[in-house]
Write a protein that holds these residues in place. Structure first.
Motif, PDB file in Angstrom:
ATOM      1  N   ILE A  33       0.832  -1.206   0.000  1.00 44.11           N
ATOM      2  CA  ILE A  33       0.000   0.000   0.000  1.00 44.11           C
ATOM      3  C   ILE A  33       0.867   1.257   0.000  1.00 44.11           C
ATOM      4  CG2 ILE A  33      -0.233   0.220   2.515  1.00 44.11           C
ATOM      5  CD1 ILE A  33      -3.165   0.586   0.168  1.00 44.11           C
ATOM      6  N   ASP A  34       0.488   2.230  -0.789  1.00 43.89           N
ATOM      7  CA  ASP A  34       1.117   3.552  -0.791  1.00 43.89           C
ATOM      8  C   ASP A  34       0.270   4.423   0.131  1.00 43.89           C
ATOM      9  OD1 ASP A  34       1.862   6.175  -1.256  1.00 43.89           O
ATOM     10  OD2 ASP A  34       1.987   5.949  -3.433  1.00 43.89           O
ATOM     11  N   LYS A  35       0.713   4.569   1.361  1.00 45.95           N
ATOM     12  CA  LYS A  35      -0.077   5.252   2.389  1.00 45.95           C
ATOM     13  C   LYS A  35      -0.312   6.732   2.084  1.00 45.95           C
ATOM     14  CE  LYS A  35       1.554   2.193   6.028  1.00 45.95           C
ATOM     15  NZ  LYS A  35       2.192   2.116   7.339  1.00 45.95           N
ATOM     16  N   THR A  36       0.588   7.343   1.342  1.00 49.17           N
ATOM     17  CA  THR A  36       0.413   8.769   1.053  1.00 49.17           C
ATOM     18  C   THR A  36      -0.665   9.015  -0.002  1.00 49.17           C
ATOM     19  OG1 THR A  36       2.184   8.788  -0.598  1.00 49.17           O
ATOM     20  CG2 THR A  36       2.795   9.324   1.677  1.00 49.17           C
TER      21      THR A  36
ATOM     22  N   ASP B  20      -2.122  -0.327   7.146  1.00 48.02           N
ATOM     23  CA  ASP B  20      -1.200  -1.024   6.259  1.00 48.02           C
ATOM     24  C   ASP B  20      -1.977  -2.102   5.504  1.00 48.02           C
ATOM     25  OD1 ASP B  20       1.189  -1.561   5.026  1.00 48.02           O
ATOM     26  OD2 ASP B  20       2.151  -2.407   6.789  1.00 48.02           O
ATOM     27  N   ALA B  21      -1.484  -2.475   4.346  1.00 48.02           N
ATOM     28  CA  ALA B  21      -2.128  -3.537   3.563  1.00 48.02           C
ATOM     29  C   ALA B  21      -1.129  -4.129   2.586  1.00 48.02           C
ATOM     30  CB  ALA B  21      -3.335  -2.999   2.806  1.00 48.02           C
ATOM     31  N   THR B  22      -1.318  -5.403   2.319  1.00 44.48           N
ATOM     32  CA  THR B  22      -0.523  -6.110   1.307  1.00 44.48           C
ATOM     33  C   THR B  22      -1.490  -6.874   0.412  1.00 44.48           C
ATOM     34  OG1 THR B  22       1.334  -6.347   2.826  1.00 44.48           O
ATOM     35  CG2 THR B  22       1.294  -7.812   0.924  1.00 44.48           C
TER      36      THR B  22
ATOM     37  N   GLY C  49       9.170   5.485 -11.400  1.00 48.63           N
ATOM     38  CA  GLY C  49       9.495   4.136 -11.842  1.00 48.63           C
ATOM     39  C   GLY C  49       8.733   3.028 -11.131  1.00 48.63           C
ATOM     40  N   ASN C  50       7.759   3.375 -10.309  1.00 53.80           N
ATOM     41  CA  ASN C  50       6.947   2.370  -9.613  1.00 53.80           C
ATOM     42  C   ASN C  50       5.762   1.975 -10.480  1.00 53.80           C
ATOM     43  OD1 ASN C  50       8.360   2.477  -6.995  1.00 53.80           O
ATOM     44  ND2 ASN C  50       7.556   4.557  -6.941  1.00 53.80           N
ATOM     45  N   TYR C  51       5.413   0.691 -10.458  1.00 56.83           N
ATOM     46  CA  TYR C  51       4.224   0.226 -11.144  1.00 56.83           C
ATOM     47  C   TYR C  51       3.120   0.111 -10.106  1.00 56.83           C
ATOM     48  CZ  TYR C  51       1.340  -2.025 -14.616  1.00 56.83           C
ATOM     49  OH  TYR C  51       0.330  -2.294 -15.502  1.00 56.83           O
TER      50      TYR C  51
ATOM     51  N   ILE D  88     -17.667   1.499   5.298  1.00 59.58           N
ATOM     52  CA  ILE D  88     -16.205   1.576   5.281  1.00 59.58           C
ATOM     53  C   ILE D  88     -15.786   1.757   3.828  1.00 59.58           C
ATOM     54  CG2 ILE D  88     -14.044   0.367   5.778  1.00 59.58           C
ATOM     55  CD1 ILE D  88     -15.686  -1.291   7.859  1.00 59.58           C
ATOM     56  N   THR D  89     -14.993   2.792   3.575  1.00 57.65           N
ATOM     57  CA  THR D  89     -14.534   3.084   2.220  1.00 57.65           C
ATOM     58  C   THR D  89     -13.011   3.153   2.210  1.00 57.65           C
ATOM     59  OG1 THR D  89     -16.539   4.368   1.799  1.00 57.65           O
ATOM     60  CG2 THR D  89     -14.706   4.679   0.273  1.00 57.65           C
ATOM     61  N   LEU D  90     -12.413   2.408   1.305  1.00 53.66           N
ATOM     62  CA  LEU D  90     -10.969   2.393   1.146  1.00 53.66           C
ATOM     63  C   LEU D  90     -10.604   2.990  -0.213  1.00 53.66           C
ATOM     64  CD1 LEU D  90     -10.481  -1.332   2.214  1.00 53.66           C
ATOM     65  CD2 LEU D  90     -10.538   0.680   3.693  1.00 53.66           C
ATOM     66  N   GLU D  91      -9.797   4.007  -0.195  1.00 56.07           N
ATOM     67  CA  GLU D  91      -9.211   4.538  -1.427  1.00 56.07           C
ATOM     68  C   GLU D  91      -7.797   4.000  -1.468  1.00 56.07           C
ATOM     69  OE1 GLU D  91     -10.812   6.007  -3.770  1.00 56.07           O
ATOM     70  OE2 GLU D  91     -12.651   6.486  -2.684  1.00 56.07           O
ATOM     71  N   LEU D  92      -7.507   3.175  -2.455  1.00 55.08           N
ATOM     72  CA  LEU D  92      -6.260   2.415  -2.458  1.00 55.08           C
ATOM     73  C   LEU D  92      -5.357   2.752  -3.631  1.00 55.08           C
ATOM     74  CD1 LEU D  92      -7.960  -1.013  -1.754  1.00 55.08           C
ATOM     75  CD2 LEU D  92      -6.836   0.454  -0.076  1.00 55.08           C
TER      76      LEU D  92
END
Length: 186
Positions: A19-22, A46-48, A138-140, A176-180
Motif C-alpha cells: 500500500i502507498d499510504k500517502t 497497512d495492507a498487502t 518508476g513504480n508500477y 467503510i470506504t478504502l481509497e487504495l
C-alpha cells in the motif's frame, strides 16, 4: 452466480503489492442524530495484496490502528478509543484477511473476515478498479476503491443514547470506504 474465469484487465500483473499510504485512505461514515452522517478516518494503516496469475486468486491482508482514529473532534476521538466503543488498549487494531475474490456480472467482490474489538465476521468489499500504470518514479501501481457496510453492533460496538426528539444518537450501519493505491514490489 460467480464466474470462474475473469475478463482481461488492462495492465494487470501478478505479484506482491504494498500500500502507498500517502495516496490511500481508510474512512468510515455512520448516521448521527438521525439527520446526517459523521465521517472519520484511520490515519495509521497497512495492507498487502498478492495478485495471482488469475486475478480471482488475489489475496489481501490489511490492518488499521484504532488509536489513529480521527473524526476531526478530539473529545469524540478519545471516547471512540474507550471501552464504550473500540477499547483501543485491549484491541489495538482492526484487521481484514480476504478469503476469496469473485467476479459477478463484471463487478469484483473481495470476500473476507474483518475483526473489530476481538470479534470476527465475514465482510464483502465491492471493488472498483481505477487501473494500473507507472508513476514518475518508476513504480508500477494500481488504484482502486473498495466499499462495504457492517453492523457495528455485530462487533460489540453497542454504545448509543436515545434522543429527546426520537430516534437514537448513532445508527447501526457503518460504511467503510478504502481509497487504495499500491506499488508492485520489485
Amino acid at each position: 452466480m460467480s464466474e470462474t474465469t475473469v475478463t482481461s484487465i488492462p495492465g494487470y500483473k501478478a505479484g506482491t503489492w504494498t500500500i502507498d499510504k500517502t495516496h490511500s485512505s481508510v474512512s468510515f461514515s455512520i448516521r448521527h442524530i438521525v439527520i446526517s452522517k459523521v465521517k472519520g478516518t484511520f490515519e495509521d494503516f497497512d495492507a498487502t495484496f498478492v495478485t495471482g496469475e488469475n486475478p480471482l486468486e488475489t489475496s489481501v491482508t490489511a490492518t488499521a490502528k484504532v488509536v489513529s482514529i480521527n473524526t476531526n473532534e478530539s473529545n469524540r476521538d478519545g471516547h471512540l478509543r474507550t471501552g464504550d466503543f473500540f477499547d483501543a488498549e485491549t484491541y489495538p487494531t482492526i484487521d481484514f484477511a480476504s478469503t476469496g475474490v469473485r467476479e459477478v456480472k463484471g463487478d469484483y467482490l473481495v470476500d473476507g473476515n474483518i475483526t473489530i474489538k476481538g470479534v470476527t465476521k465475514p465482510a464483502t468489499f465491492e471493488l472498483e478498479f481505477g487501473g494500473f500504470g507507472g508513476d514518475p518514479y518508476g513504480n508500477y501501481k494500481f488504484g482502486a476503491t473498495a466499499k462495504t457496510e457492517v453492523n457495528r453492533e455485530d462487533f460489540g460496538l453497542t454504545y448509543n443514547a436515545a434522543l429527546e426528539t426520537g430516534g437514537m444518537l448513532l445508527g447501526d450501519k457503518v460504511t467503510i470506504t478504502l481509497e487504495l493505491q499500491a506499488a508492485l514490489n520489485a
